[in-house]
Design a protein around this motif. Structure first.
Motif, PDB file in Angstrom:
ATOM      1  N   GLU A 100       6.441   1.413  -0.547  1.00 30.56           N
ATOM      2  CA  GLU A 100       5.899   2.629   0.053  1.00 30.56           C
ATOM      3  C   GLU A 100       6.147   3.822  -0.860  1.00 30.56           C
ATOM      4  O   GLU A 100       5.269   4.683  -1.045  1.00 30.56           O
ATOM      5  CB  GLU A 100       6.549   2.830   1.425  1.00 30.56           C
ATOM      6  N   GLU A 150      -2.238   0.798   1.165  1.00 30.88           N
ATOM      7  CA  GLU A 150      -1.207   1.384   2.038  1.00 30.88           C
ATOM      8  C   GLU A 150      -1.345   0.871   3.469  1.00 30.88           C
ATOM      9  O   GLU A 150      -0.356   0.613   4.163  1.00 30.88           O
ATOM     10  CB  GLU A 150      -1.324   2.917   2.000  1.00 30.88           C
ATOM     11  N   ILE A 154       1.492  -1.042   5.522  1.00 34.43           N
ATOM     12  CA  ILE A 154       2.001  -0.630   6.844  1.00 34.43           C
ATOM     13  C   ILE A 154       2.009  -1.818   7.806  1.00 34.43           C
ATOM     14  O   ILE A 154       2.967  -2.037   8.577  1.00 34.43           O
ATOM     15  CB  ILE A 154       1.145   0.531   7.391  1.00 34.43           C
ATOM     16  N   GLN A 155       0.930  -2.650   7.748  1.00 36.38           N
ATOM     17  CA  GLN A 155       0.872  -3.830   8.619  1.00 36.38           C
ATOM     18  C   GLN A 155       1.995  -4.817   8.274  1.00 36.38           C
ATOM     19  O   GLN A 155       2.660  -5.370   9.168  1.00 36.38           O
ATOM     20  CB  GLN A 155      -0.495  -4.520   8.462  1.00 36.38           C
ATOM     21  N   LYS A 157       4.786  -4.064   6.910  1.00 34.92           N
ATOM     22  CA  LYS A 157       6.054  -3.439   7.332  1.00 34.92           C
ATOM     23  C   LYS A 157       6.283  -3.646   8.824  1.00 34.92           C
ATOM     24  O   LYS A 157       7.404  -3.912   9.266  1.00 34.92           O
ATOM     25  CB  LYS A 157       6.018  -1.948   6.987  1.00 34.92           C
TER      26      LYS A 157
END
Length: 490
Positions: A100, A150, A154-155, A157
Motif C-alpha cells: 500500500e 489498488e 484493498i480486496q 487486504k
C-alpha cells in the motif's frame, strides 16, 4: 506524425525537467516497461516475480493447511500450527501494508511526472508537443492501472484481515481444547493413581492373609501325606502286580476270541451263500458297487438258458417299502447308476411261466469319486473323451474319439470343429447309465439331447462315466432341471 515505440528514447536537456523530491522511495531499481496497443492502450509487460508466490496463492495454501489441521487428532499440534498460521497471516498483513505504501509512492511519482510533462507541453511545439501529449496520456493510463491495482490490493487486504481474525479465533479455540484435554488427562492420572493405591493395599492384605494361613496349610499337607503313606502300606504290591498280569491275559484272550468269532461269521455267511446258490437256479455275478456291472448267470446246466428268459430290474427304496421299475433295464446285464448308491437292486427272472427274484445288498460308492467330482465342479466346464457306440438306437460305424463337454448351462458333443449336438438343460433332456447289454456297460451312458436325438457314449474309464453323470446332474439341478433316465420317478 511520429509513432512512438517502447524502444525509442527521447533525449531532452536535463535542465528542462523539474527536480524530483528527495523523499520519494522506489520499490525497485528499474522503471517498469510499458508498450502501446493498437488502440493506444497502455500494456504492462510481464515481469518475472522473484519475490515468491502471490498473496492469493498463499491464502489458498493456508486454507488447505487449515482444513488439514481440522483432521488432526493431536490438539497440541493443532494449537501450534494455528500459532504458526497466525504469524504467517501477520506477515502477510505487513506485506500488504508495504504494498500500500509502495502504491501511494507510485501515485506521487506519477503526479509529479505528469506535472513535469504539462510544464514541458507549453515549451514545445509541433512534433515534440505531440510526443509530450502522448507521454501525458500514457502517464494517465498508468495512473488508471495503478488505481485498479489498488482496488485489488484493498480486496486482498480485506481477505487477509478476515483470515487473521479466523486464525485468532481458531487459535483461542485450540488453546481451550488444550486446556480441556490437559484437565481430562490430569483427572485420568489421578484416578489411575487411586486405582494403583487400592491395588497395592489389596495386595498387602492378601499377603498378610497368606502369611497367617500358611502354618495351617502346611499342617494340612503333612496330615494328607501321612494318610497317603498309611493307605499305601495297607496294599501289598505283589497282589496288585498279579492282578494287572491277569487283566492283561484276559484282554488278550478276549481279543483272540473276537477275531475267531469274526472268521466264523464270514465262513458261515459264505456257506449260507453256497447253499443258497445250490438251491437257486440263477445268481448275480459282479461287484455290488458303483463302477462295476451285475450279470445274471445260471447256477447249473439244467436250468433254462438266460436267452430264453425275460428280465426286469428294479430299484428299491432305502426302507424296502416300495420298488421302482428301471425303464429299459430288461437285459441280463445292468451297470449301477450314481443314483443307485445306497439302494438295493432286484431283478425278476421269468422262465417257463415261473418268476424268480434276485436281490443285491445296498450298492456301494467308489472311494475318491466324491472329491474328484468336487474338483470338477470348481470349473466352468469339463471335457471327457468318448466314443459314440449308438446313435438314435442304431450302432455307430465310426469309432473316432469325440469330446463330451459338460458345462454349467449346456452339454455339447463335438469332434474338433464339427458339433454333433449342443443343447441347454431342459426337461426333455435325459442322462443315465446305459441299460443295455453292450460291451463295457460300466463305462457307457445314455444321453438324450432332445426328442429324436439320443446317443450311447462309451468313456475311457468307469470313473469318468460316473463323474460326468454326477457333474451334469448337479449343473442341471442349478438350472431347475432334473436329469434322469427314461420314465424314472423324479
Amino acid at each position: 506524425m511520429t509513432k512512438i515505440s517502447p524502444e525509442v528514447e527521447i533525449r531532452m536537456p536535463m535542465e528542462a525537467f523539474p527536480p524530483v523530491s528527495a523523499d520519494v522511495s522506489f520499490i525497485s531499481n528499474s522503471f517498469p516497461k510499458y508498450k502501446l496497443d493498437v488502440d493506444n492502450q497502455v500494456l504492462e509487460e510481464p515481469v518475472e516475480d522473484n519475490l515468491g508466490p502471490s498473496l492469493k496463492d498463499v491464502i489458498e495454501q493456508e486454507a488447505f493447511n487449515l482444513s488439514d489441521q481440522h483432521k488432526r487428532i493431536s490438539v497440541r499440534d493443532l494449537a501450534s500450527k494455528f500459532d504458526k498460521n497466525l504469524a504467517a497471516a501477520a506477515k502477510l498483513s505487513n506485506e500488504a501494508k508495504l504494498k500500500e505504501v509502495a502504491s501511494l509512492e507510485g501515485h506521487v511519482l506519477l503526479k509529479k511526472l505528469r506535472d513535469a510533462l504539462e510544464s514541458l507541453r507549453g515549451r514545445f511545439a509541433g512534433i515534440n508537443k505531440e510526443d509530450v501529449e502522448k507521454a501525458i496520456s500514457m502517464v494517465e493510463a498508468l495512473a488508471v492501472k495503478l488505481t485498479q491495482n489498488e482496488g485489488e490490493l484493498i480486496q486482498e487486504k480485506f481477505e487477509v484481515k478476515k483470515l487473521v481474525n479466523f486464525l485468532k479465533q481458531a487459535s483461542e479455540d485450540a488453546k481451550k481444547l488444550v486446556n480441556q484435554e490437559k484437565s481430562f488427562a490430569c483427572a485420568e492420572i489421578e484416578s489411575a493413581r487411586a486405582v494403583v493405591l487400592r491395588i497395592g493395599e489389596a495386595l498387602e492384605e492378601q499377603e498378610k492373609a497368606s502369611q497367617a494361613s500358611k502354618p495351617q496349610d502346611v499342617d494340612g499337607l503333612i496330615e494328607e501325606v501321612q494318610e497317603a503313606r498309611r493307605i499305601k502300606l495297607l496294599h501289598q504290591p505283589s497282589k496288585v502286580m498279579a492282578m494287572e498280569y491277569e487283566l492283561r491275559a484276559l484282554r488278550d484272550q478276549i481279543r483272540e476270541k473276537s477275531i475267531f468269532s469274526i472268521k466264523l461269521q464270514k465262513e458261515l455267511t459264505m456257506s449260507k451263500r453256497d447253499e443258497e446258490n445250490k438251491s437257486r437256479l440263477y445268481m448275480l455275478d459282479g461287484s455290488e458297487a458303483l463302477g462295476s456291472y451285475l450279470r445274471v448267470q445260471p447256477c447249473s446246466a439244467e436250468v433254462p438258458q438266460v436267452s430264453k428268459c425275460s428280465f426286469q430290474w428294479y430299484r428299491l427304496s432305502s426302507e424296502g417299502s416300495w420298488r421302482e421299475v428301471i425303464s429299459g433295464a430288461n437285459k441280463t446285464i445292468y451297470a449301477p447308476d450314481p443314483s443307485d448308491v445306497g439302494r438295493i437292486l432286484q431283478v425278476d427272472i421269468v422262465s417257463n411261466g415261473k418268476k424268480l427274484t434276485l436281490t443285491t445288498d445296498p450298492i456301494q460308492t467308489v472311494s475318491g469319486l466324491g472329491n474328484h467330482v468336487e474338483t470338477l465342479l470348481r470349473k466352468s466346464n469339463t471335457d471327457f473323451n468318448v466314443v459314440i457306440s449308438q446313435m438314435n438306437g442304431k450302432d455307430h460305424s465310426s469309432h473316432s474319439t469325440h469330446s463330451f463337454n459338460v458345462g454349467r448351462m449346456r452339454i455339447k458333443l463335438c469332434r474338433g470343429w464339427i458339433t454333433k449336438a449342443r443343447e441347454i438343460y431342459s426337461p426333455s433332456m435325459q442322462l443315465c447309465g446305459v441299460r443295455s447289454d453292450i460291451a463295457n456297460a460300466a463305462k457307457a451312458l445314455f444321453w438324450q439331447a432332445r426328442k429324436g436325438l439320443s446317443f450311447v457314449l462309451t468313456f475311457e474309464s468307469e470313473r469318468d462315466r460316473n463323474a460326468a453323470i454326477m457333474v451334469a446332474r448337479k449343473y442341471a439341478l442349478d438350472c431347475n432341471v432334473v436329469l434322469a433316465g427314461p420314465d424314472d420317478l423324479v
